[in-house]
Design a protein around this motif. Structure first.
Motif, PDB file in Angstrom:
ATOM      1  N   ARG A 118       0.638  -1.311   0.157  1.00 22.64           N
ATOM      2  CA  ARG A 118       0.030   0.181   0.064  1.00 22.64           C
ATOM      3  C   ARG A 118       0.904   1.302   0.103  1.00 22.64           C
ATOM      4  N   ASP A 119       1.964   1.212   0.418  1.00 28.14           N
ATOM      5  CA  ASP A 119       3.266   2.572   0.416  1.00 28.14           C
ATOM      6  C   ASP A 119       3.849   2.445  -0.830  1.00 28.14           C
ATOM      7  N   ASP A 121       4.668   3.497  -4.468  1.00 32.07           N
ATOM      8  CA  ASP A 121       4.084   4.478  -5.597  1.00 32.07           C
ATOM      9  C   ASP A 121       4.234   3.610  -6.862  1.00 32.07           C
ATOM     10  N   ASP A 123       1.674   2.033 -10.307  1.00 31.44           N
ATOM     11  CA  ASP A 123       0.634   2.466 -11.079  1.00 31.44           C
ATOM     12  C   ASP A 123      -0.344   1.242 -10.817  1.00 31.44           C
ATOM     13  N   LEU A 143      -7.736   4.628   1.893  1.00 23.38           N
ATOM     14  CA  LEU A 143      -6.531   4.491   1.226  1.00 23.38           C
ATOM     15  C   LEU A 143      -6.820   4.780  -0.257  1.00 23.38           C
ATOM     16  N   ARG A 146      -7.519   8.218  -1.291  1.00 20.65           N
ATOM     17  CA  ARG A 146      -6.083   9.009  -1.504  1.00 20.65           C
ATOM     18  C   ARG A 146      -5.391   8.767  -2.588  1.00 20.65           C
ATOM     19  N   ASN A 147      -5.382   7.382  -3.284  1.00 18.33           N
ATOM     20  CA  ASN A 147      -4.557   7.413  -4.299  1.00 18.33           C
ATOM     21  C   ASN A 147      -5.534   7.495  -5.538  1.00 18.33           C
ATOM     22  N   LEU A 149      -7.897   5.419  -6.458  1.00 17.15           N
ATOM     23  CA  LEU A 149      -8.036   4.071  -7.329  1.00 17.15           C
ATOM     24  C   LEU A 149      -9.487   3.510  -6.981  1.00 17.15           C
ATOM     25  N   GLU A 233      -5.027  13.606   5.866  1.00 17.87           N
ATOM     26  CA  GLU A 233      -3.948  14.596   5.411  1.00 17.87           C
ATOM     27  C   GLU A 233      -4.137  15.783   6.276  1.00 17.87           C
TER      28      GLU A 233
END
Length: 234
Positions: A118-119, A121, A123, A143, A146-147, A149, A233
């Motif tokens: 999960r950490d 970066d 695609d 999660l 935030r990404n 997805l 955040e």
């Protein structure tokens, strides 16, 4: 709209490779019979570090593999997953690149259990809400948001009775491996988690079966999975 379990296994035990290989044709039939009983349209066959094709089944099967990367597990589903990978040798970036080259989707599996994928970066195409850990669903949603997805659902079934405990609604006109990949990438997917009496009973049974593994024992202050929950955040 199709209901598909995107994370399931045909082997209900590990080790004893030859015996497990002989058992696979039985395991896949039990798995798909369970999927049919649960009114699923399809199930992805995502065995650990190998893919094997089977025919004559009662529901549609989506080719897949659960790859053990250097940081944790990634599901690769689609028309052409690799048939075999060596556990712990590929990085998440390498797996994602390989998945895309083969026309497959790369999905972060159970992000809060024995994983730091999960950490990374990379695609990725989606993040999984895992049927074994529905208590982490809120964290997984945070999660994924935030990404940027989409979320998918998979039971992570290792026993037929577990299949469909979590699954994915796929918005597609036809059910093919390619259409599933396209729907995931377009965000035309939605996870579902069953929390009925059967599923609660299976969850309790799962805990009893795995009591000796220690990974189900967690101090109350820790997360239900392994790792810290996502922080807001600034």
């Amino acid at each position: 709209m199709f209901a598909i379990d995107l994370h399931a296994h045909t082997r209900f035990f590990h080790g004893h490779e030859r015996a497990a290989e002989l058992f696979d044709p039985i395991g896949v039939r039990l798995l798909t019979l369970g999927a049919r009983y649960r009114d699923l349209d399809g199930v992805a066959l995502t065995n650990h570090d190998y893919y094997r094709q089977f025919g004559g089944l009662t529901v549609e099967t989506i080719p897949g593999i659960e790859i053990s990367t250097t940081k944790g597990h990634i599901l690769v589903v689609g028309p052409d997953p690799p048939t075999k990978t060596e556990p712990g040798t590929l990085t998440p970036h390498e797996v994602v690149e390989m998945a895309h080259e083969r026309g497959c989707a790369a999905i972060v599996a159970h992000p809060y259990r024995n994983s730091t994928v999960r950490d990374v970066d990379a695609d990725f195409d989606a993040i999984e809400v895992n049927g074994k850990h529905p208590r982490t669903e809120e964290w997984v949603r945070t999660l994924a948001g935030r990404n940027g997805l989409p979320l998918v659902g998979g039971s992570d079934a290792h026993y037929p009775v577990e299949v469909g405990r979590a699954y994915t609604l796929v918005d597609a006109d036809v059910l093919t491996p390619g259409s599933v990949v396209e729907a995931i990438r377009d965000g035309r997917v939605e996870p579902r988690v069953r929390r009925g009496t059967l599923d609660q009973g299976v969850r309790r049974l799962y805990r009893k079966i795995h009591e000796g593994k220690d990974n189900l024992y967690r101090p109350k202050e820790e997360s239900p999975g392994v790792g810290d929950p996502p922080q807001p955040e600034d």
